[in-house]
Design an enzyme around this catalytic site. Structure first.
Site, mmCIF file in Angstrom:
data_model
loop_
_atom_site.group_PDB
_atom_site.id
_atom_site.type_symbol
_atom_site.label_atom_id
_atom_site.label_comp_id
_atom_site.label_asym_id
_atom_site.label_seq_id
_atom_site.Cartn_x
_atom_site.Cartn_y
_atom_site.Cartn_z
ATOM 1 C CG HIS A 113 -2.100 -0.776 1.131
ATOM 2 N ND1 HIS A 113 -2.274 -1.758 1.345
ATOM 3 C CD2 HIS A 113 -3.254 -0.393 0.703
ATOM 4 C CE1 HIS A 113 -3.587 -2.829 1.172
ATOM 5 N NE2 HIS A 113 -3.984 -1.237 0.678
ATOM 6 N N GLY A 114 2.537 1.562 0.568
ATOM 7 C CA GLY A 114 2.765 2.714 0.810
ATOM 8 C C GLY A 114 4.161 2.635 1.324
#
Length: 476
Positions: A321-322
């Site tokens: 996700h990041g």
């Protein structure tokens, strides 16, 4: 190009009309060209990265299919290295440099400069989709696509290019060969899904974002109720934003005759964290299950190893996700939730079943799941780790604002729209427990159906937030 833009309002009907006008043998060329335009609308240079991974994976799959033994494995390894390498360079390089710099700074050593590099839109989505192709070819579940450009369309198909769902080749590639004739009921069903997705995005998500940004972008000015409200709002914002995108994409594909996988299934009705992940971002959770969890041994190993596998999967999900420690913590929390939930599941059920009111039991389960998910959302949404800690520390402290003041901060009109719109959405979700809303709508009289479409369209026009807010998952 984003779905909630004037450009897409022109792009979608133009591409769709041309699609049905052209002979079948030319349609896939139109879709490939249109998908290139759709993606290049953000930044033309992004196409070069896509072209690189497409060419590598195309030839790797042919190599896998033609060779035997270790050569097949080397072809797969090259494909995975190419895809993961692109992610490492464009998404994680500065995260790794920053982590090293923080250690070097504490040791008094010279630090490195961060790279001046932009993250291509939706990079994690199309690299994971590309990897699923070569893995499935390696497993013998799908033949290698002989046409380079048709394979490119599998990676680049515009309805799901930027934010999924992350498709599997056996579900999609054969559809590019099939002739899809104009079907009135299918077109209406697709447009109806697009309308619902747009309602969730521009009426609910973008309106919730106003208050969420006010609190989360400057958390030091808030405590108590505003933080709780903003956190709850963000839970609905990210759901409506992401599922709204998915609905628009699936609807656009359905209009042209393509069937893409379902990515959300009323996740906030879940009664456990494991159920939540069977309902939230289904294409990603199933990707990690099939390509990481099961190869690690899945449930066929010792209890300790099984829980270790679960934790690794959610740790990687957080990183997917990041590139920040906040996302690592977010993924780790969900791994811990899942492990603790499995260890204490029987005890939870025995305690809650003492109420002997089934509906109340379900409500308590769903409420607890939403609470723990919301705590994790703090790390997902906060700009920095220090902000996350501040928000969690001050969330349950004596509030600096009462309910009336928070209502005024949101704005009476916005607050009423939010309450009504979320209430409508959750009523639809409740109805979908036992009915297909699409089939139910098709069974209604024509006057009722078209009145509903008209009301939905006018509601979007009147109550949309016209800020052109980008979809949250574009950054991944």
């Amino acid at each position: 190009m984003v779905f909630n833009s004037f450009a897409f309002l022109i792009f979608f009907p133009l591409v769709t009309l041309l699609y049905f006008y052209l002979p079948h043998k030319y349609r896939w060329w139109l879709l490939l060209f249109s998908s290139c335009v759709f993606y290049a609308w953000f930044k033309v240079e992004y196409l070069l990265i896509l072209v690189f991974t497409i060419v590598v994976d195309y030839f790797a799959a042919l190599w896998i299919e033609q060779e035997e033994g270790s050569k097949r494995k080397w072809a797969l390894i090259i494909s995975i290295i190419a895809n993961v390498g692109v992610l490492a360079v464009f998404k994680y390089a500065n995260f790794m440099i920053g982590t090293v710099n923080s250690v070097f700074f504490r040791l008094g050593k010279e630090t490195f400069d961060l790279w001046d590099i932009l993250l291509p839109i939706g990079l994690s989505f199309h690299t994971f989709q590309a990897m699923s192709y070569t893995i499935e070819v390696y497993r013998g579940k799908v033949p290698a696509e002989k046409n380079l450009f048709r394979y490119a369309l599998y990676v680049m198909f515009y309805p799901q290019l930027v934010a999924g769902p992350i498709e599997r080749p056996q579900n999609v590639i054969h559809q590019y060969y099939e002739e899809h004739k104009f079907d009135y009921h299918r077109v209406v069903s697709g447009l109806r899904l697009m309308l619902w997705g747009m309602f969730k995005k521009v009426v609910i998500a973008d309106r919730l974002a106003i208050f969420v940004e006010k609190v989360y972008d400057h958390p030091e000015g808030f405590s108590g109720l505003p933080i709780i409200t903003a956190t709850i709002f963000f839970g609905f914002q990210i759901f409506c934003d992401f599922s709204g995108y998915t609905d628009i994409g699936l609807g656009a594909a359905r209009v042209m005759g393509f069937d893409l996988m379902k990515n959300f299934d009323r996740p906030y009705f879940s009664k456990s964290i494991s159920e939540f992940w069977r309902r939230w971002h289904i294409s990603l959770s199933s990707w990690f299950r099939d390509y990481v969890y099961i190869p690690l041994g899945g449930n066929r190993v010792s209890t300790f190893r099984k829980y270790f596998n679960l934790f690794v999967v959610f740790l990687l999900s957080g990183l997917w996700h990041g590139a920040s420690w906040n996302f690592v913590i977010w993924g780790s929390l969900h791994g811990i939730y899942l492990i603790v939930g499995q260890l204490t599941g029987d005890l939870q059920r025995r305690v809650i079943s003492m109420l002997r009111i089934p509906l109340l039991e379900k409500a308590i389960h769903a409420g607890l799941v939403f609470f723990f998910i919301s705590v994790a959302w703090v790390f997902f949404r906060a700009s920095a780790f220090s902000d996350s800690i501040y928000l969690l520390k001050n969330m349950f402290m004596s509030s600096s604002h009462n309910i009336q003041e928070v209502w005024q901060m949101i704005g009476t009109q916005d607050a009423l729209i939010i309450v009504f719109a979320i209430g409508l959405m959750e009523s639809v979700h409740w109805f979908q427990r036992t009915h297909s809303i699409s089939e139910w709508m098709d069974a209604q009289p024509k006057w009722f159906r078209w009145s509903s479409y008209y009301v939905a369209f006018i509601s979007i026009v009147l109550f949309a937030v016209y800020s052109g807010t980008q979809f949250i998952y574009f950054q991944f």
